[in-house]
Enzyme design. Structure first.
Site, short mmCIF file in Angstrom:
data_model
loop_
_atom_site.label_atom_id
_atom_site.label_comp_id
_atom_site.label_asym_id
_atom_site.label_seq_id
_atom_site.Cartn_x
_atom_site.Cartn_y
_atom_site.Cartn_z
N ASP A 30 33.59 2.53 36.59
CA ASP A 30 34.54 1.85 35.70
C ASP A 30 34.66 0.41 36.16
O ASP A 30 34.35 0.08 37.31
CB ASP A 30 35.91 2.55 35.72
N THR A 124 33.01 7.61 20.73
CA THR A 124 32.85 7.71 19.28
C THR A 124 32.21 6.41 18.78
O THR A 124 32.71 5.32 19.08
CB THR A 124 34.24 7.94 18.63
N ASN A 225 51.87 17.12 5.33
CA ASN A 225 53.06 16.28 5.31
C ASN A 225 53.45 15.85 3.89
O ASN A 225 54.63 15.81 3.54
CB ASN A 225 52.86 15.05 6.19
N GLY A 265 36.29 19.34 -11.95
CA GLY A 265 36.91 19.28 -13.28
C GLY A 265 37.45 20.64 -13.61
O GLY A 265 37.88 21.37 -12.73
N CYS A 268 42.03 23.56 -14.49
CA CYS A 268 43.14 23.70 -13.53
C CYS A 268 43.34 22.49 -12.61
O CYS A 268 44.42 21.92 -12.58
CB CYS A 268 42.95 24.95 -12.68
N LYS A 271 44.62 18.98 -14.14
CA LYS A 271 45.98 19.03 -14.75
C LYS A 271 47.05 19.31 -13.69
O LYS A 271 48.14 18.76 -13.75
CB LYS A 271 46.03 20.05 -15.89
N LYS A 324 31.51 24.35 -14.73
CA LYS A 324 30.94 25.14 -13.63
C LYS A 324 29.85 26.02 -14.20
O LYS A 324 30.01 26.57 -15.29
CB LYS A 324 32.07 26.00 -13.04
N1 LIG Z 1 41.00 10.09 24.03
C1 LIG Z 1 40.55 11.15 23.40
O1 LIG Z 1 41.22 12.18 23.23
C2 LIG Z 1 39.16 11.14 22.82
C3 LIG Z 1 38.62 12.30 22.30
C4 LIG Z 1 37.32 12.29 21.80
C5 LIG Z 1 36.59 11.11 21.80
N2 LIG Z 1 37.14 9.97 22.30
C6 LIG Z 1 36.33 8.76 22.31
O2 LIG Z 1 35.85 8.60 23.64
C7 LIG Z 1 35.80 7.23 24.00
C8 LIG Z 1 36.64 6.97 25.22
O3 LIG Z 1 37.99 7.27 24.90
P1 LIG Z 1 39.12 7.23 26.01
O4 LIG Z 1 40.40 7.59 25.35
O5 LIG Z 1 38.70 7.99 27.22
O6 LIG Z 1 39.11 5.65 26.35
P2 LIG Z 1 39.97 4.84 27.44
O7 LIG Z 1 40.29 3.54 26.81
O8 LIG Z 1 41.07 5.70 27.97
O9 LIG Z 1 38.92 4.63 28.61
C9 LIG Z 1 37.79 3.83 28.52
C10 LIG Z 1 37.40 3.39 29.92
O10 LIG Z 1 36.16 2.69 29.86
C11 LIG Z 1 36.20 1.69 30.86
N3 LIG Z 1 35.11 0.71 30.62
C12 LIG Z 1 35.03 -0.28 29.69
N4 LIG Z 1 33.88 -0.95 29.83
C13 LIG Z 1 33.20 -0.37 30.84
C14 LIG Z 1 31.93 -0.61 31.44
N5 LIG Z 1 31.14 -1.58 31.03
N6 LIG Z 1 31.56 0.19 32.46
C15 LIG Z 1 32.35 1.20 32.89
N7 LIG Z 1 33.56 1.46 32.35
C16 LIG Z 1 33.98 0.69 31.36
C17 LIG Z 1 37.60 1.14 30.75
O11 LIG Z 1 37.98 0.40 31.89
C18 LIG Z 1 38.39 2.44 30.58
O12 LIG Z 1 38.79 2.96 31.81
C19 LIG Z 1 36.24 6.46 22.74
O13 LIG Z 1 35.10 6.12 22.01
C20 LIG Z 1 37.06 7.48 22.00
O14 LIG Z 1 37.06 7.21 20.61
C21 LIG Z 1 38.40 9.96 22.81
#
Ligand SMILES: NC(=O)c1ccc[n+]([C@@H]2O[C@H](COP(=O)([O-])OP(=O)(O)OC[C@H]3O[C@@H](n4cnc5c(N)ncnc54)[C@H](O)[C@@H]3O)[C@@H](O)[C@H]2O)c1
Length: 438
Positions: A30, A124, A225, A265, A268, A271, A324
């Protein structure tokens, strides 16, 4: 296995802890020194049920190390999981700053690697990112080739914050988009023990399906909701209503209605949606999602109209007309609306539907078609032959196997079939088919 994990947020930290717990040697990477220090001290960088104990145990096991150095992590592992953040930019687009920087670091690290490496993107990512955006960066920085010297793949992450360790151990499925067998072998060795299916797909489909899952979850919450808001205004118990709705596992909580196709369509759905929107309006209840369903359906119909126009021919043959296949109900059939629009633009129409016999139409069905296609008598043919023979473009709106087979033997070269039902593969010549959005 020796695994490096890039990005130690919710996804990366939980993966690191669970993989180390399962006996793997894990290197955490990280850019945030505080997160690395916490992990070294056996503390969790994220608040998650079970993580305090798990991080303490795995740190003590000696199977976890941390670094800010991507080269050290890649050289010390056989597979890298990339979990960096991909938040929203101010304009709503995906902010890919972190993943782009990571791809460049990864490329530089791979340049130093002498054996093939597997890189699994778990962040993602909007569809196309891995193959169109990240692959060129990694190849440029490494001077090596994807599919030869390393394998880039995409495996969406399905864990939910709050229950992420449980979700890690019991995911709905493992989906892996990869172009090469070594990636599947490695990922099956890592995740194949989980109590779920391991599904192989293309990288793009894997990227897209993650968005689809999250969009579907948001849609479901909003559906419940908005339903609750209407219930609240009417003095109906929304919990009881939604519980009853969920007890139908044939049509509601099932695969039903989740297959792409033409607009809906019939007598049901349109409408009842209209009545729901009106009811909400009279009670001053806002239901923007439910109220916009019909508008979206009209957009879908417009798409079919555009495809027929794009085919560039004026003689159009409809194969199927009712709302259908297998019924003669024409009420609010989107095919009738499509025919109406084409006639309005001066197209010459011929129609065949084995279920529709004018003399047998009764009541509301009869008056609907008399109002919307008053000259249907001149357009409706009892046989498919004359419709196919005298049309340049065909609109396939029937998914009857017999009708599609009959169309296949009558089709002439040069005719275009605008396919609204997705004819079975091979049933019609692919070069003459124009799918709606497939
Ligand atoms: N949070 C969730 O529940 C969840 C679930 C499924 C998917 N995701 C996806 O997973 C991904 C991560 O989500 P998250 O919530 O863990 O993110 P986060 O923001 O909590 O963590 C991301 C981490 O990446 C680090 N980082 C950034 N650039 C870096 C680099 N060059 N080298 C190493 N580390 C680096 C940041 O310092 C941070 O600690 C996202 O794309 C998110 O959409 C999240």
């Amino acid at each position: 296995m020796k695994i490096s994990i890039f990005g130690l947020g919710y996804v990366g930290a939980v993966s690191l802890a669970c993989l180390a717990r399962d006996g793997h040697q894990v290197i955490g990477v990280d850019i945030d020194a505080t997160k690395l220090r916490l992990i070294t001290e056996g503390k969790t960088p994220v608040v998650e049920e079970g993580m305090v104990d798990l991080m303490r145990d795995v740190a003590a096991s000696g199977r976890v190390s941390v670094t800010t150095d991507a080269v050290e992590a890649v050289l010390g592992s056989e597979i890298s999981l990339v979990c960096v953040g991909t938040p929203s930019a101010a304009n709503g687009s995906q902010d890919q700053g972190a993943i782009l920087r990571l791809a460049a670091q990864m490329g530089k690290a791979l340049a130093r690697k002498t054996v093939p490496h597997i890189v699994v993107f778990r962040s993602t990512l909007v569809p196309g990112t891995v193959e169109d955006v990240l692959r060129p960066i990694v190849e440029r920085e490494s001077g090596k080739k994807d599919g030869v010297d390393f394998h880039l793949c995409f495996q969406p992450e399905f864990l939910r914050e709050g229950s992420s360790i449980k979700d890690y151990d019991k995911p709905p499925f493992t989906v892996v988009g990869a172009n090469a067998e070594p990636a599947h072998e490695k990922l099956q060795a890592l995740f194949g023990h989980l109590p779920c299916k391991y599904l192989r797909t293309s990288v793009r489909s894997a990227e897209m399906m993650k968005y689809c899952c999250n969009n579907f979850h948001a849609l479901k919450i909003t559906f419940a909701n908005e339903t609750a808001r209407i219930c609240g205004a009417l003095g109906v118990d929304p919990f009881e209503v939604m519980d009853l709705v969920c007890q139908d596992t044939q049509l509601n909580i099932s695969k039903a209605y989740l297959k792409p196709g033409f607009a809906f369509g019939g007598s049901c759905l349109p409408k009842d949606l209209r009545a729901t929107a009106y009811l909400a309006k009279t009670r001053d209840v806002e239901i923007p999602m439910l109220a916009s369903i019909l508008a979206s359906n009209e957009d879908h119909l417009e798409l079919a109209f555009d495809k027929v126009v794009a085919a560039g021919k004026r003689k159009v043959g409809f194969v199927g007309l009712s709302f259908k296949t297998g019924t003669d109900d024409l009420r609010e059939s989107p095919l009738v609306t499509l025919a109406e629009k084409l006639i309005g633009k001066g197209y010459e129409l011929r129609i065949y539907d084995p279920e529709v016999h004018l003399a047998r139409l009764l009541g509301a069905n009869k008056s609907f078609i008399e109002q919307h296609l008053p000259h249907i008598g001149q357009m409706l043919h009892a046989e498919l032959d004359s419709v196919v023979a005298d049309s340049e473009t065909l609109v396939l709106g029937s998914n009857s196997k017999a009708v599609i087979e009959a169309l296949a033997v009558r089709l002439k070269p040069g005719q275009v079939v605008v396919d609204l039902v997705r004819a079975p593969a091979g049933a019609l010549p692919a070069e003459q088919l124009q799918g709606l959005c497939w």
